[in-house]
Design an enzyme around this catalytic site. Sequence first.
Site, PDB file in Angstrom:
ATOM      1  N   GLU A 184      37.876  28.289 -27.598  1.00 50.23           N
ATOM      2  CA  GLU A 184      38.544  27.035 -27.223  1.00 50.23           C
ATOM      3  C   GLU A 184      39.752  27.304 -26.315  1.00 50.23           C
ATOM      4  O   GLU A 184      40.895  27.369 -26.782  1.00 50.23           O
ATOM      5  CB  GLU A 184      38.990  26.250 -28.458  1.00 50.23           C
ATOM      6  CG  GLU A 184      39.603  24.893 -28.093  1.00 50.23           C
ATOM      7  CD  GLU A 184      40.120  24.106 -29.296  1.00 50.23           C
ATOM      8  OE1 GLU A 184      40.498  22.941 -29.098  1.00 50.23           O
ATOM      9  OE2 GLU A 184      40.163  24.658 -30.412  1.00 50.23           O
ATOM     10  N   LYS A 220      34.599  25.200 -26.416  1.00 45.13           N
ATOM     11  CA  LYS A 220      35.247  23.910 -26.645  1.00 45.13           C
ATOM     12  C   LYS A 220      36.308  23.752 -25.564  1.00 45.13           C
ATOM     13  O   LYS A 220      37.227  24.554 -25.457  1.00 45.13           O
ATOM     14  CB  LYS A 220      35.867  23.831 -28.040  1.00 45.13           C
ATOM     15  CG  LYS A 220      36.509  22.474 -28.338  1.00 45.13           C
ATOM     16  CD  LYS A 220      36.899  22.335 -29.806  1.00 45.13           C
ATOM     17  CE  LYS A 220      37.607  21.008 -30.048  1.00 45.13           C
ATOM     18  NZ  LYS A 220      37.942  20.798 -31.475  1.00 45.13           N
TER      19      LYS A 220
END
Length: 302
Positions: A184, A220
């Site tokens: 992420e 992400k």
Amino acid sequence: MSTEQKLTPDPQQAERFSNDPGFVAALDQSGGSTPKALKAYGVEESAYSNHEEMFDLIHEARTRVITSPVFTKERILAAILFENTLDREIEGINTAEYLWKNKGIVPILKIDKGLLPTDNDVQLMKDIPGLAETLAKARAHGVFGTKERSVIHAANAAGIADVVKQQFEVAEEVIAAGLVPILEPEVSIEAPDKAQAEAILREELLKGLDALGDVQVSLKVTIPTEDNFYAELIAHPRVARVLALSGGYERDEAAQRLARNPGLIASFSRALLEGLSAGQSDEEFNATLNHSIEEIYKASVA
């Protein structure tokens, strides 16, 4: 001579996570973000006097969400949990195990310990002590994958390269433990040159993915400035799924932006829980949650 058996992700969970429609519920508020999450839920800081009481209250809130009749596998693909939640139960069953066995929802664990101060316009992850033990415990409870967050504040090529390098280094440890990492590298929606930062990030991620062996990771990302900007990442053979964080956008705007990016699915936290309150009746709570889930689901499968 015996060879050590390679740990691999649960094939049923991998099939579901990679291919089924739906989105990921981010229920991973940690020590730093829990007071704000509780306040939004109508629980003031005066309601608890220490961290343990605070975590008890947030677990009650998470339990109410997870056990809601509208929180189902038909729209919820997976749920991200905070490490503290891994030691807690729902209806007498470990939370991660409850998600998978009772709900058919893939459990994922947030493993990062927060962020370092900004340097080179980015915030790298802090060290993650005891990671091997955490990953082993997660696997024992049926967790499928992990999530680890860094933040990019501007289009600084050196800083972004450092973020991606660290993300892939942590991912290697996760893969070795038989889990699927979700990298992420969040690009702040406040970044003055967000689109340029995303361009640098995409190239660094593609380089990292191309260097991977025969394994899969997930990503992400912040919903991109340019629609379909991450299509190449979504189509990459080493990528199981690309998720999008709401990044501070209100839910309606986040859903509208997401819907313009086919193949990108939501992994929303605050935007998912928007409007929920401890004081609501079950009927009001479930109706509000159902509205959120439906809006986010439709944007994720658009």
